[in-house]
Design a protein around this motif. Sequence first.
Motif, PDB file in Angstrom:
ATOM      1  N   GLY A  83      13.583  -5.523 -21.229  1.00 19.03           N
ATOM      2  CA  GLY A  83      13.266  -4.958 -22.532  1.00 19.03           C
ATOM      3  C   GLY A  83      11.809  -5.062 -22.918  1.00 19.03           C
TER       4      GLY A  83
ATOM      5  N   GLU B 177      15.507   2.222 -27.724  1.00 22.60           N
ATOM      6  CA  GLU B 177      16.451   1.185 -28.110  1.00 22.60           C
ATOM      7  C   GLU B 177      17.002   0.474 -26.883  1.00 22.60           C
ATOM      8  OE1 GLU B 177      17.257   0.191 -31.148  1.00 22.60           O
ATOM      9  OE2 GLU B 177      15.949   1.667 -32.123  1.00 22.60           O
ATOM     10  N   LEU B 178      17.067  -0.844 -26.950  1.00 22.85           N
ATOM     11  CA  LEU B 178      17.666  -1.624 -25.876  1.00 22.85           C
ATOM     12  C   LEU B 178      19.181  -1.605 -26.063  1.00 22.85           C
ATOM     13  CD1 LEU B 178      16.713  -3.411 -23.465  1.00 22.85           C
ATOM     14  CD2 LEU B 178      16.942  -5.378 -24.990  1.00 22.85           C
TER      15      LEU B 178
ATOM     16  N   ALA C  35      23.037  -2.508 -26.342  1.00 25.27           N
ATOM     17  CA  ALA C  35      23.612  -3.747 -26.861  1.00 25.27           C
ATOM     18  C   ALA C  35      23.938  -4.774 -25.784  1.00 25.27           C
ATOM     19  CB  ALA C  35      24.856  -3.426 -27.698  1.00 25.27           C
TER      20      ALA C  35
ATOM     21  N   ARG D 220      20.826  -6.853 -24.863  1.00 21.38           N
ATOM     22  CA  ARG D 220      20.022  -7.548 -25.870  1.00 21.38           C
ATOM     23  C   ARG D 220      19.969  -9.057 -25.683  1.00 21.38           C
ATOM     24  NH1 ARG D 220      22.326  -3.709 -30.728  1.00 21.38           N
ATOM     25  NH2 ARG D 220      21.249  -1.818 -30.009  1.00 21.38           N
TER      26      ARG D 220
ATOM     27  N   SER E 119      16.833  -9.954 -23.670  1.00 28.51           N
ATOM     28  CA  SER E 119      15.516  -9.521 -24.119  1.00 28.51           C
ATOM     29  C   SER E 119      14.484 -10.617 -23.858  1.00 28.51           C
ATOM     30  CB  SER E 119      15.564  -9.199 -25.609  1.00 28.51           C
ATOM     31  OG  SER E 119      14.265  -8.947 -26.109  1.00 28.51           O
TER      32      SER E 119
ATOM     33  N   ARG F 257      13.871 -13.740 -26.251  1.00 31.06           N
ATOM     34  CA  ARG F 257      14.880 -14.749 -26.567  1.00 31.06           C
ATOM     35  C   ARG F 257      14.321 -16.168 -26.542  1.00 31.06           C
ATOM     36  NH1 ARG F 257      16.121 -13.010 -21.329  1.00 31.06           N
ATOM     37  NH2 ARG F 257      16.446 -14.609 -19.709  1.00 31.06           N
TER      38      ARG F 257
END
Length: 263
Positions: free
Chosen positions: A192, A228-229, A231, A234, A237, A240
Motif C-alpha cells: 500500500g 483505494e487499498l 479491505a 488494509r 498497510s 501499521r
Amino acid sequence: MLAPGVRGGLRVDGDHQIDPRRLASALVTACERAGVVFRRAWVERLSVGGGRATGAVLADGTHLGADQVVLAGGSLSGRLPGLPEEVAVPVRPVKGQVLRLTVPPVYAPFLSRTVRALVRGSHVYLVPRADGELVVGATSEETGWETTVTAGGVYELLRDAHELVPGITELPLTETRAGLRPASPDNAPLLGPTALPGLHLATGHHRNGVLLTPVTGEVMATLLATGELPAPARPFSPDRFTRTGASPVTAATTAPAHQELPA
C-alpha cells in the motif's frame, strides 16, 4: 519413501506447489504480450519532486517519469537511494539456503507429492518437480546481507531430509543456492501507500512471496486504478507500525524466525 521413524502425518490432496523460475518466466512473457515495456537496468534512485514520488532514475542516467511508483525491490527495498527520511521501509534480509537434486529415470517415481515436516524442531520440505528435479529447503538465518552457501547449511538440510526420506542420499546433488527473503518486523507483507504521495510498497513477504503473487498483483492493481487499498489488504498497510507506535528496528530483533523458503 518415508523413514520408518516418522511418527505420523497428514495427507493433503489439495496441496499444490509453484516453481518460482517457471512462474517468473511465464509472467514476463505474458506481460510482454500484453504490451508492457521492461527496462532491464538497476534503479539509481527514486525521483521526488513537489513533495511526491515522480519516477526513477536508472543507472544509465535515464529518467522514467510516473504519476505512481511501486517499490517492489525485495530485501533491498529499504536501501533505495532517494527515499525521504520520513518514509520508513522496515525490511530486513533473511537468508535461506536451498538444495536441488535430480531424480534419475531409474529411480522414478521417487516422490509424487510435496513433503513438509518438522525434524528436531526445524522445518524441512522436499518438492518433486515434473522434470525430475527435487528441491530441498530451506534454512532461515538472520545473518544480514551474507549470501554464502555454507557446509553447515547444506549438511543440516541433507541430514533432516535424510531422516525423513532416506532415499535422497542416492540422488545427485545438482545445485546449492542461498537467497535473501524480504522480511518486515512482523514477517507479514507491506502493501500500500507510504508517507510519500505517489509511492507504494509491495514487499516484505518473507517466505511466502511467490505464493502471494496473485493476491499482491490484484491488491496493487486496485490501488493504482482506484486510489483505494482493498479491505483485505488494509491490515498489511505499511503504516501499521507507525499507527501502533511500534519501532521497526526493535520489532525486527524480536520477530519470530520462520524456517522455509518458497518452494
